[in-house]
Enzyme design. Sequence first.
Site, PDB file in Angstrom:
ATOM      1  N   VAL B  80       0.860  -1.179   0.000  1.00  0.00           N
ATOM      2  CA  VAL B  80       0.000   0.000   0.000  1.00  0.00           C
ATOM      3  C   VAL B  80       0.899   1.232   0.000  1.00  0.00           C
ATOM      4  CG1 VAL B  80      -1.644   1.325   1.377  1.00  0.00           C
ATOM      5  CG2 VAL B  80      -1.911  -1.158   1.151  1.00  0.00           C
ATOM      6  N   GLU B 171      13.793 -10.806  26.874  1.00  0.00           N
ATOM      7  CA  GLU B 171      13.809 -12.122  26.244  1.00  0.00           C
ATOM      8  C   GLU B 171      15.054 -12.308  25.387  1.00  0.00           C
ATOM      9  OE1 GLU B 171       8.978 -12.886  26.327  1.00  0.00           O
ATOM     10  OE2 GLU B 171       9.859 -11.995  24.543  1.00  0.00           O
ATOM     11  N   ASP B 300      -1.061  -1.869  16.288  1.00  0.00           N
ATOM     12  CA  ASP B 300       0.033  -0.963  16.629  1.00  0.00           C
ATOM     13  C   ASP B 300       0.027   0.345  15.864  1.00  0.00           C
ATOM     14  OD1 ASP B 300       0.911  -2.790  18.436  1.00  0.00           O
ATOM     15  OD2 ASP B 300       2.665  -3.457  17.305  1.00  0.00           O
ATOM     16  N   ALA B 316      -0.420  -8.400  21.099  1.00  0.00           N
ATOM     17  CA  ALA B 316      -1.203  -9.223  20.183  1.00  0.00           C
ATOM     18  C   ALA B 316      -2.669  -9.378  20.611  1.00  0.00           C
ATOM     19  CB  ALA B 316      -0.534 -10.584  20.025  1.00  0.00           C
TER      20      ALA B 316
END
Lengths: 437, 437
Positions: B80, B171, B300, B316
């Site tokens: 797009v 993480e 987001d 999520a």
Amino acid sequence: MASSRQKVVIVGAGFGGLSAAAALAKTDAEVTIIDRRNHHLFQPLLYQVATAGLAPTQIASPIRMILRRLPNIHIELDEVTGVDLAARRVRLGERTLPYDQLIVAAGATHAYFGRDDWAEHAPGLKSLEDALALRRRVLLALESAELDMDRDARERLLTFVVVGGGPTGVELAGAIAELTRRALACDFRRIRGQRARILLIDGGSRVLSTFCPSLSAYAKRALETLGVELMLGQPVAHCDTHGVKVGEARIEAGNVIWAAGVQASPAGRWLGAETDRAGRVFVEKDLTLPGHPEVFLIGDCASIRDATGAPVPGVAPAAKQAGAYAAKVIAARLAGARAPGPFRYANAGSLATIGRQAAVADLGRVKLTGFPAWIFWCAAHVWFLIGFRNRLQVVLDWVWSYLTFERGARLVFEAVTRGRDPAIRVASPAAEARIAS
Amino acid sequence: MASSRQKVVIVGAGFGGLSAAAALAKTDAEVTIIDRRNHHLFQPLLYQVATAGLAPTQIASPIRMILRRLPNIHIELDEVTGVDLAARRVRLGERTLPYDQLIVAAGATHAYFGRDDWAEHAPGLKSLEDALALRRRVLLALESAELDMDRDARERLLTFVVVGGGPTGVELAGAIAELTRRALACDFRRIRGQRARILLIDGGSRVLSTFCPSLSAYAKRALETLGVELMLGQPVAHCDTHGVKVGEARIEAGNVIWAAGVQASPAGRWLGAETDRAGRVFVEKDLTLPGHPEVFLIGDCASIRDATGAPVPGVAPAAKQAGAYAAKVIAARLAGARAPGPFRYANAGSLATIGRQAAVADLGRVKLTGFPAWIFWCAAHVWFLIGFRNRLQVVLDWVWSYLTFERGARLVFEAVTRGRDPAIRVASPAAEARIAS
């Protein structure tokens, strides 16, 4: 103390190099194995990565992981740039590495019979990078066809040409036929119901020419059942962005894939040695370089005749046997024992798969086709895969694909982009090439 | 006939876009979902691809495969480039696509707080390409350190800086500590026994600042147990090829990884809309663009406050809920029914993992740490993975890694190269950057 140990350097961690390293682990030599990649690749299944059946991780293992338990083996991720035979040193850029015994197992790459300019239009399949690039091209051709309103462009995008009717070409053509048939039937809207055109071109009179004629005939029928068109007896005369020319016939194709020839690594150049037309170095009966008994050449970079005088084919089992043989000669020298006799190649047979439940196996007196050959092919390939986890994953994936007809690895990592030029259409050859590059 | 059906266009096939598409499959709208990539990515496990624990195939599924059974949904692989609000058309280069209702779920990318020049030195982690590039950099740093004879260079190569103490940073730091500790102990010769230095830097006073302080304190202890050094309270002041500056302290590091901020996609620019500092478009209580009830923004790329006025986090579950909500509003409009009330976010809790048997779970009144939190984290992530086969493979891989401490996806696809310049050493920063690029 340590410096008095014999230094063995192995160039290449393919089937030949790894087999030599494993055998030398039983000696007290100080072994260094050098590869440009951090992984050993199970090349016989590479076409399944290219056609989205398996993931790269499943057919490649880190070299350090494979050789972890062998304390006398050092691994270096680096590129060999030459060999100084007189000083007995391998050159890696400005750095050099001394050796007492050298095993060159540097493999092969694609050959375009002197037409290297074809390489960009007709990529080959030797590395994971090649396989991922091919997967991207094949998948993007379908996506572009779905977007394109122009009938000719769609047909071109849905035409796949495979050049070369050996095992790799046959396996690729069959797998592309299965992938596209399933995808076009289930996953697309505008091009649903259309059929991809897959052509397999070979200059010879039959596919799988190293197999016996009855197996070639079976492979031909099996390919035709999958919808693959065979064009035999004429080599590719020309190759460009839009397709190929075979004799006088022009074929417009969005993808041309090269499976027609291999060229040995630059080992011959490194060693200043005599090579055959494919760049493979001629070796003595004990696989050493003439005049240099401390240098061995094995696998696809060597032109080997076994003790019976028959040429040894460029297949994984031959490379493994040669690697083990070279290690045995070196071990005998270290032990001060008598050298083993000349290299003998034990031919365990040839296998090729065409598709689901379709394969051929040439096991000397026993010839198999169809389902039995396919099961044999699956079992043999899983057996020789390195690493228990890889084996388990590949079996699971195959069982899954068999039951669901699904190919799970249909990923294009990169995003497509419209770039700055609003006039470029995704489906135009130029844009497609840009996206796929 | 068909043209009288309402046209819904969804931009982006992340959690929000897919959730909207699945919900709209129950209506008779003609839905088109557009994405620049051919796969949906399970971003919460992306750090495991970057640290060689999982393979890309295991956390990404082709969008066409996910939506195969939904006949009213068209999928287009395209980029797009803008939206014409007046004409109600999405621009894709020269091509346009009409819509009656538009859902923009275009996601986010990394933000460098105005220092975009840091991007090349401190790559972030949003896509599979990012993860594979990071994996390559981390693995090549170890390989280069093994080759390098210079002590300072080795130390620099074995220093990893992670910028940002949110879940991704925690993480990543934990996983890099586990990966390098294992690799250095088992797989290398010269650098065996050395320790990698992993630093986690954050401008705030604690890691996981969106969790409650007791969980932050646990995470800090767990990271320190893994050998990660925390530098809190000071942001990164400078970033270049050789490392970072934090306050007055200079840290030489072979790898700097950015996990400090996100920036919304260009959706605000496409729509000429008002955005917050992170580029997220302000929306109404029903997630529509002010003045344009036919345009929804979710995930987001939207700055969302739920019915209670609280900001909705960029995770999520929030994106999924917003996608389902937008689809519900559209379905009500199609049915001529009354619009549902304002969007309400149901917070199911927050999770983050530090390493083997170490995680935190903030489930409202219930807070878990250690082994229970880790098992909960594993179960939740497997549960939300798309595709039965992916779930099975991830479980198998995790069980395998748990039992063997092994990371199977330690592949660098590309070959290293010495290039033309014999003076370049693999381990030099310039050469390393070249190899890693």
